[in-house]
Design an enzyme around this catalytic site. Structure first.
Site, PDB file in Angstrom:
ATOM      1  N   ASP A 294       4.971  -8.270  -2.052  1.00 26.13           N
ATOM      2  CA  ASP A 294       6.015  -8.325  -1.672  1.00 26.13           C
ATOM      3  C   ASP A 294       6.792  -7.089  -1.614  1.00 26.13           C
ATOM      4  O   ASP A 294       6.480  -6.184  -2.496  1.00 26.13           O
ATOM      5  CB  ASP A 294       7.085  -9.528  -2.059  1.00 26.13           C
ATOM      6  CG  ASP A 294       8.270  -9.574  -1.245  1.00 26.13           C
ATOM      7  OD1 ASP A 294       8.467  -9.414  -0.054  1.00 26.13           O
ATOM      8  OD2 ASP A 294       9.406 -10.087  -1.940  1.00 26.13           O
ATOM      9  N   ASP A 296      10.855  -6.355  -1.399  1.00 24.58           N
ATOM     10  CA  ASP A 296      12.389  -6.377  -1.883  1.00 24.58           C
ATOM     11  C   ASP A 296      12.149  -7.346  -3.093  1.00 24.58           C
ATOM     12  O   ASP A 296      11.777  -8.433  -3.002  1.00 24.58           O
ATOM     13  CB  ASP A 296      13.208  -6.952  -0.681  1.00 24.58           C
ATOM     14  CG  ASP A 296      13.411  -5.883   0.257  1.00 24.58           C
ATOM     15  OD1 ASP A 296      14.001  -4.922  -0.017  1.00 24.58           O
ATOM     16  OD2 ASP A 296      12.777  -6.032   1.388  1.00 24.58           O
TER      17      ASP A 296
END
Length: 528
Positions: A294, A296
């Protein structure tokens, strides 16, 4: 003599259709602390024997780990071990009491002395976790089994905590709990039956995993549905004779079948991924790796304004180096264009918009027919939100190709947040084919089709498999939306949650923050 099942040869299967729970012994099964226990017993008994001056030479011979530990000590409660050894030497020893000083010439004194020595060895050397068993436990969790540890050791909790494993189990029954509940020691089945009750499971649908003959006999006499003996060395005949079926040299020989129904755990109780990197790689075997990340909260810290989440040059360089050793994919809720710009590394797989937009290195992009007409509809919805919510300070609309994200991290007014939610819900009521999902301080309008980050990861794995790369996936993410990927990969690979906003996670391991993510990737590179 019956030979144990060789590691890697699955001659037994555990299925959720046949069993509900699994109870594991600790020492010799989940952890390899038997050597520490044996050393502590030897030091305790040898000191006691050397101080006796009126016994025969035979009774004074030193404690033998090879000859005495297995038949007299292993699997028994501590005081029963003292009694069994003294009886074998023909030595009558007073019971004494729980407050006896260590090495006092009483059953309690020798038991207390052994515990003091074991604790010192545990602190100095730490427990060694059996990698095959930990992989086995993670597979059991992924299949939805209830799990317990049952050990005669009064140090059960301490050993599990030292090994960073206590959070994996629904119940832990150790020697202290056995004493409080007045349970009989092995070869009586009391401790296993107590653990089954704690799991709300019946013995007939519960599996016991043991490495001692006394433990196997206890489980068999308790009427448990399957008793698996673990014999890592020596003669497996004693386990077979005691009732084990099968006997294996490693739990890698036991196959766990679905249906896959993983259970979420609080992320803070999961084992630390850096500590168990070798175990993760052992689960991968010889397969090439595919590392999914991922953005953020995983590659960059969460910030108040998403446009300020800039990837550090050191992390970018780590990604460049990693892609020379493994397939690397970035999977994010951000738009595909935004993601490619922020990461800035060519040759990666990019999955933006929560996986609705995927751009592999060969640019043969994912095409979902069900969302082909969606951009036009989202244009109208975006315009509506811009008009209705324009007066709310701190609100940020993020338009992507196939979704709209409504960020309210900087909205301080609770009434304004409630108004945002009401506006979004009202707009969705008139738009079939859309759904609302939530992340960290963000509402997201997405296509209401069976697609998410987990499906996107599986799609990427399928494309790799079509090209002859049958990869082992490792997924790192911090958000609620990453749980779809953890669920999809539970039976196939390893999920690692990055601790952020606390929530129950389907991941197998944890990392604390982005700094530890980079440390993990660097450690992975060093191993590769």
């Amino acid at each position: 003599m019956n030979a144990p099942t060789p590691s890697g040869d699955p001659t037994t299967c555990l299925s959720r259709t046949s069993y509900d729970a699994v109870i594991l012994d600790l020492d010799g099964v989940l952890t390899d602390t038997a050597a520490l226990h044996a050393q502590a017993w030897k030091e305790t008994f040898d000191r006691f024997l050397s101080e006796r001056g009126t016994s025969t030479a035979s009774s004074l011979r030193p404690f033998s780990i090879a000859k005495d530990y297995g038949p007299l000590i292993d699997g028994r409660p501590r005081l029963d071990g003292v009694r069994a050894f003294m009886a074998a030497r023909g030595i009558a020893l007073p019971e004494g009491g729980a407050g006896d000083p260590a090495d006092a010439p009483t059953v309690w004194g020798l038991g207390n002395g052994k515990n003091r020595r074991f604790t010192a060895l545990l602190q100095a050397l730490g427990p060694k976790t059996d990698a095959d068993c930990l992989i086995f436990v993670q597979a059991l969790r992924a299949a939805g089994f209830k799990l317990a540890v049952a050990t005669s050791s009064r140090n059960g909790h301490a050993v599990l905590e030292a090994a960073d494993l206590s959070g994996l189990f629904d119940a832990i029954v150790d020697g202290n709990e056995a004493a409080r509940a007045n349970l009989g020691g092995k070869p009586l089945p009391d401790i296993f039956l107590h653990a089954a009750t704690a799991l709300d499971a019946v013995a007939e649908r519960t599996v016991v995993v043991e490495d001692s003959a006394a433990g196997v006999a206890a489980a068999r006499s308790g009427g448990f549905g399957r008793v698996i003996g673990v014999c890592k060395s020596g003669d497996p005949g004693a386990l077979t004779k005691a009732g084990a079926d099968p006997v294996v040299t490693s739990l890698a020989a036991v196959k766990v079948l679905g249906p896959s129904s993983p259970r979420a755990l609080p992320m803070q109780v999961l084992p630390h991924a850096l500590t168990y990197l070798d175990t993760i790689l052992q689960a991968a075997g010889q397969a090439p790796l595919a590392v999914f990340l991922d953005y953020d909260g995983t590659l960059t810290p969460i910030v108040e304004r998403p446009d300020l989440a800039i990837l550090e040059p050191e992390m970018r360089e780590t990604l460049r180096r990693l892609m020379t050793r493994a397939t690397v994919a970035i999977v994010s809720g951000r738009s595909l264009e935004d993601l490619r710009t922020l990461v800035g590394v060519e040759g990666l797989h990019y999955a933006g918009d929560h996986g609705f937009a995927i751009d592999p290195p060969d640019h043969k992009k994912l095409e979902l027919a069900a969302v082909a007409d969606l951009p036009t509809r989202l244009d109208r919805i975006e315009k509506h939100f811009s008009e209705e919510l324009s007066d709310i300070l701190g609100l940020r609309l993020e338009r992507k190709q196939y979704s709209i994200a409504i960020h309210y991290r900087q909205v301080d007014d609770a009434a304004a947040v409630a108004r945002i939610r009401a506006c979004v819900q009202a707009r969705l009521e008139g738009n079939s084919g859309l759904r609302l999902t939530e992340g960290k301080k963000v509402l997201e309008i997405q296509p209401n089709i069976d697609w998410n980050k987990g499906k996107a990861v599986l799609w990427i794995l399928d494309t790799l498999r079509e090209r002859g790369q049958d990869c082992y996936p490792i997924y790192l993410g911090d958000d609620i939306t990453d749980e779809d990927a953890f669920k999809a990969l539970a039976p196939l690979g390893t999920g690692i949650v990055v601790e952020g906003a606390p929530h129950p996670s389907l991941a197998s391991y944890r990392l604390r923050d982005c700094t530890e993510v980079r440390a993990f990737l660097e450690a992975l590179l060093a191993k590769l």
